[in-house]
Design an enzyme around this catalytic site. Structure first.
Site, PDB file in Angstrom:
ATOM      1  CD  GLU A  67      -4.202   1.748   1.262  1.00 17.35           C
ATOM      2  OE1 GLU A  67      -3.881   1.042   0.300  1.00 17.35           O
ATOM      3  OE2 GLU A  67      -3.895   1.477   2.431  1.00 17.35           O
ATOM      4  CD  GLU A  92      -4.075  -3.977   6.762  1.00 16.88           C
ATOM      5  OE1 GLU A  92      -2.869  -4.206   6.652  1.00 16.88           O
ATOM      6  OE2 GLU A  92      -4.891  -4.149   5.823  1.00 16.88           O
ATOM      7  CE  LYS A 103      -2.424  -4.643   3.092  1.00 16.17           C
ATOM      8  NZ  LYS A 103      -3.873  -4.592   3.185  1.00 16.17           N
ATOM      9  CB  SER A 110     -10.179  -4.373  -3.740  1.00 16.88           C
ATOM     10  OG  SER A 110     -10.434  -4.958  -2.470  1.00 16.88           O
ATOM     11  CG  ASN A 140       1.279  -2.711   2.419  1.00 19.75           C
ATOM     12  OD1 ASN A 140       2.123  -3.403   2.996  1.00 19.75           O
ATOM     13  ND2 ASN A 140       0.266  -2.144   3.057  1.00 19.75           N
ATOM     14  N   GLY A 195      -8.759  -5.302   0.962  1.00 20.56           N
ATOM     15  CA  GLY A 195      -8.810  -6.756   1.117  1.00 20.56           C
ATOM     16  C   GLY A 195     -10.194  -7.354   0.975  1.00 20.56           C
ATOM     17  CG  HIS A 239      -2.047   0.290   6.021  1.00 20.76           C
ATOM     18  ND1 HIS A 239      -3.051  -0.522   6.460  1.00 20.76           N
ATOM     19  CD2 HIS A 239      -1.982   0.119   4.679  1.00 20.76           C
ATOM     20  CE1 HIS A 239      -3.578  -1.160   5.424  1.00 20.76           C
ATOM     21  NE2 HIS A 239      -2.946  -0.795   4.331  1.00 20.76           N
TER      22      HIS A 239
END
Ligand code: 13P
Length: 256
Positions: free
Chosen positions: A169, A99, A13, A214, A11, A175, A97
């Site tokens: 996730e 985000e 991003k 991560s 991904n 991250g 996701h």
């Protein structure tokens, strides 16, 4: 139980450019040539699907996207449809996701509609689920995962997960450099598979459950030793061909 072929997906991003897309894919093709036993996909920003579609030719790399809209065409400014993604050969489409749940306030019900749109179009939903740090500390991990999966099951039935992918996730691991431990991730993956198995063992046996958060070239192999971790959804480490290739090879080896 049927063996599941692992899937490692990058991904990207909000990263990249035309030149970066070509360069990274060229690097991946070189690193992954001859590697078997793991499905590989990349989700660049949709802006670069054209470059990516050309660049992946002749390789085992499949194309994906980081989002999709529920509408197929019409007056929906700024949106991208399933048909458009198919036009570029995209197959694996990330939805839900964290985000997007956070920054774009996407609800479980809206994400279930995206799941339906993907199934209708014959595309593969990669449904991201996972709890925040506060929810984790409050012992709500299973509750959150259940709610996010049940939004799809309630709308479409458990059979919708045939041929679909779930990416667990945990938000606190994304991250942050702080991956879930293999044992922590395995426990949640087993819970998720068990939750689906309660409705259909056959669906649970085939659904791919990726871990994301991560994952890197140093920790991937150990994560893949876990029986219910069927690959990874990789952010930062997918932007470097050598690191991403190590993760793909680790999955292929662990699940051989
Ligand atoms: P990182 O691998 O950068 O933690 O990102 C994970 C992720 O969000 C993939 O979708």
């Amino acid at each position: 139980m049927a063996a599941r072929k692992p899937l490692v997906m990058g991904n990207w991003k909000l990263n990249g450019s035309k030149a970066f897309t070509k360069e990274l894919i060229a690097g991946l093709k070189a690193e992954l040539s001859g590697v078997e036993g793991c499905d590989v996909a990349i989700a660049p920003p949709v802006m670069y699907l054209a470059e990516a579609e050309t660049a992946i030719k002749g390789s085992q790399i499949a194309l994906g996207s980081q989002n999709v809209d529920v509408n197929v065409q019409g007056a929906f400014t700024g949106d991208i449809s399933t048909a458009m993604l198919k036009d570029f050969g995209a197959k694996y489409i990330i939805i839900g996701h964290s985000e997007r749940r956070t920054y774009h306030k996407e609800s479980d019900e809206f994400i279930a509609k995206k799941f339906a749109a993907l199934k209708e179009a014959g595309l593969v939903p990669v449904l991201c689920i996972g709890e925040s740090e506060a929810e984790n500390e409050a012992g709500k991990t299973e509750e959150v995962c259940t709610r996010q999966i049940d939004a799809v099951i309630n709308a479409l039935g458990v059979e919708a997960f045939n041929g679909a992918v779930i990416a667990y996730e945990p938000i606190w691991a994304i991250g942050t450099g702080k991956s879930a431990t293999p044992a922590q991730a395995q426990a949640v993956h087993a819970f998720i598979r068990g939750h689906i198995a309660a409705k259909s063992q056959a669906v649970a046996d085939q659904v791919i459950i990726q871990y994301g958060g991560s994952v890197n070239d140093a920790n991937a192999a150990e994560l893949f030793t876990q029986p219910d971790i069927d690959g990874a959804l990789v952010g930062g480490a997918s932007l470097k061909a050598p690191a991403f290739a190590v993760i793909v090879k680790a999955a292929a080896k662990a699940k051989a």
